[in-house]
Design a protein around this motif. Structure first.
Motif, PDB file in Angstrom:
ATOM      1  N   THR A  39     -48.838  12.574  19.676  1.00 33.44           N
ATOM      2  CA  THR A  39     -48.659  14.009  19.509  1.00 33.44           C
ATOM      3  C   THR A  39     -48.496  14.341  18.026  1.00 33.44           C
ATOM      4  OG1 THR A  39     -46.245  13.956  19.641  1.00 33.44           O
ATOM      5  CG2 THR A  39     -47.442  14.155  21.727  1.00 33.44           C
ATOM      6  N   GLN A  40     -48.668  15.609  17.688  1.00 33.65           N
ATOM      7  CA  GLN A  40     -48.516  16.047  16.304  1.00 33.65           C
ATOM      8  C   GLN A  40     -47.064  16.008  15.844  1.00 33.65           C
ATOM      9  OE1 GLN A  40     -51.914  15.703  15.386  1.00 33.65           O
ATOM     10  NE2 GLN A  40     -51.147  17.180  13.898  1.00 33.65           N
ATOM     11  N   LEU A  41     -46.113  16.138  16.791  1.00 31.19           N
ATOM     12  CA  LEU A  41     -44.705  16.147  16.436  1.00 31.19           C
ATOM     13  C   LEU A  41     -44.070  14.762  16.457  1.00 31.19           C
ATOM     14  CD1 LEU A  41     -43.296  19.365  18.186  1.00 31.19           C
ATOM     15  CD2 LEU A  41     -43.979  19.048  15.803  1.00 31.19           C
ATOM     16  N   ALA A  42     -44.779  13.754  16.938  1.00 35.77           N
ATOM     17  CA  ALA A  42     -44.218  12.400  16.949  1.00 35.77           C
ATOM     18  C   ALA A  42     -44.032  11.911  15.515  1.00 35.77           C
ATOM     19  CB  ALA A  42     -45.130  11.456  17.724  1.00 35.77           C
ATOM     20  N   LEU A  43     -42.998  11.102  15.306  1.00 38.30           N
ATOM     21  CA  LEU A  43     -42.658  10.667  13.958  1.00 38.30           C
ATOM     22  C   LEU A  43     -43.802   9.946  13.241  1.00 38.30           C
ATOM     23  CD1 LEU A  43     -40.407  10.706  11.867  1.00 38.30           C
ATOM     24  CD2 LEU A  43     -39.577   8.543  12.801  1.00 38.30           C
TER      25      LEU A  43
END
Length: 423
Positions: A180-184
């Protein structure tokens, strides 16, 4: 919230790891990868790391979820941070999956603000899903005194501590590293201009040393890694999703499963993803053991037991949740642990993931060792969920640009462990 202590020396990551990583990345144009140490919780058999968040710095133990969409943590009543900034509902950084949040309790702080972008906080072991606040704050890797660029994460409201149920013993949240785009991994690759890849090496126990999460890819090793495609399940496997969303978990294409060289007999379609998103194989750090559809589990147990009997390994009464258990004294030893029949996954592209005794057997007491696979029943959505035991002391690199998984089978074959990367 005062800085919490952890029960393993995550903050004393030695200078040796820096030397190792510099040597592993000898090409000067390549940036040195960022790393986090990984421990194993003996109570839950889940894995965790430590990350510093906010100002003042709060060191938090976080359960690692390979299929988690982002980082979230517990903003209890005592927690605050002067560098925290809530993400407004209208911001381009707000994915809009959850409704806007507000807070009337005051005083305003992380987890208590108005017109804030909501985010669904997912713990696979919790009975419900809560909407928390999406915000931006600085983070510190455990071996660094300098903060990284602020990242987007979510925190619980003050009454959200129940969301920590059944995570690692000292866990304050979940570090999600899904696609995902928000994963670290993705956020760090964008802010630090790193390759969009990460590597995971899980330890078998803290007594044998810590494992490592590498951002920007795996360290160089003296032996080859095998490759297979990471495939996308076109149907979401998340507990809450919008129709048409693909899954952000990591799936691979298993073509066959064998034990001791004998291919198991079951309906081949179970290994494919059907038009409802059912079937196939994914990799998970939130399942301590590999979970199989009953139609795969039963022939696996049957064939493994037969092959074990051929080796004069004595079968004993099963110990839940396992389906095949054996007299420990009748099992030999070899470099990869207990000398038992090898379970092999034949993958797309011809790669072969071999699961040796160190990754297939569980010592449930001093006299009994069991095959570490469990029955997921007839209705399990994913036919094969490769769990934590099977990942231990295996090096896995997830390339998010080329959708490729590079992996070793057991590092023990090469006289190595995941802990060798950090000591």
């Amino acid at each position: 919230m005062a800085s919490s202590s952890t029960h393993i020396p995550l903050l004393t990551f030695t200078f040796t790891i820096a030397l190792l990583l510099v040597s592993c990345m000898s090409q000067s144009p390549k940036p040195r990868p960022l790393v986090l140490p990984i421990g194993k919780d003996p109570k839950t058999n889940l894995f965790y790391t430590s990350l510093g968040i906010g100002t003042p710095r709060h060191d938090m133990e976080l359960t690692i979820d390979l299929g988690g969409p982002f980082l979230w943590y517990d903003c209890d009543n005592s927690y605050n941070s002067s560098t925290y900034h809530p993400v407004p509902c209208q911001s381009k950084n707000c994915p809009g999956d959850a409704a806007c949040t507000g807070c009337t309790a005051g005083p305003f702080k992380p987890g208590c603000s108005n017109n804030t972008c909501g985010a669904f906080l997912i713990n696979p072991y919790a009975d419900a899903i809560f909407s928390g606040d999406l915000g931006q704050d600085v983070v510190f890797l455990s071996n660094s005194s300098s903060p990284l660029s602020p990242i987007l994460s979510a925190c619980t409201p003050a009454d959200g501590s129940w969301l920590l149920n059944n995570l690692t013993q000292n866990s304050k949240g979940i570090l999600g590293i899904a696609r995902t785009q928000l994963a670290l991994p993705t956020q760090l690759s964008l802010s630090r201009k790193l390759p969009r890849k990460f590597a995971l090496c899980l330890p078998s126990s803290n007594k044998k040393g810590l494992g490592t999460l590498f951002f920007a890819g795996a360290p160089r090793v003296s032996f080859p890694l095998q490759n297979t495609s990471l495939i996308v399940n076109p149907f979401s496997t998340a507990p809450i999703f919008t129709e048409g969303d693909p899954s952000y978990e990591y799936f691979i294409a298993v073509k066959l499963i064998s034990v001791g060289g004998r291919v198991l007999s079951f309906k081949p379609s179970l290994l494919s993803i059907d038009n409802k998103g059912h079937g196939g194989t994914k990799i998970s750090t939130m399942n301590p053991f590999t979970v199989l559809h009953s139609a795969i589990f039963k022939p696996l147990v049957r064939e493994f037991s037969k092959r074990a009997s051929d080796r004069k390994i004595k079968k004993v009464a099963s110990v839940a949740p396992f389906g095949a258990c054996f007299d420990f004294s009748t099992i030999g030893r070899n470099v990869t642990g207990l000398d038992v029949p090898v379970v092999e996954l034949g993958l797309e592209g011809g790669a072969q993931w071999r699961i040796y005794g160190g990754n297939s057997m569980v010592l449930v007491n001093k006299k009994v060792a069991c095959l570490g696979f469990v029955d997921g029943g007839q209705e399990t959505k994913t036919s094969v969920v490769i769990g934590g035991l099977q990942l231990e002391d295996n090096l896995l690199e997830f390339d998010l640009v080329s959708s490729k998984l590079s992996f070793t089978s057991s590092l023990l074959l090469h006289n190595a462990r995941c802990s060798h990367f950090t000591s």
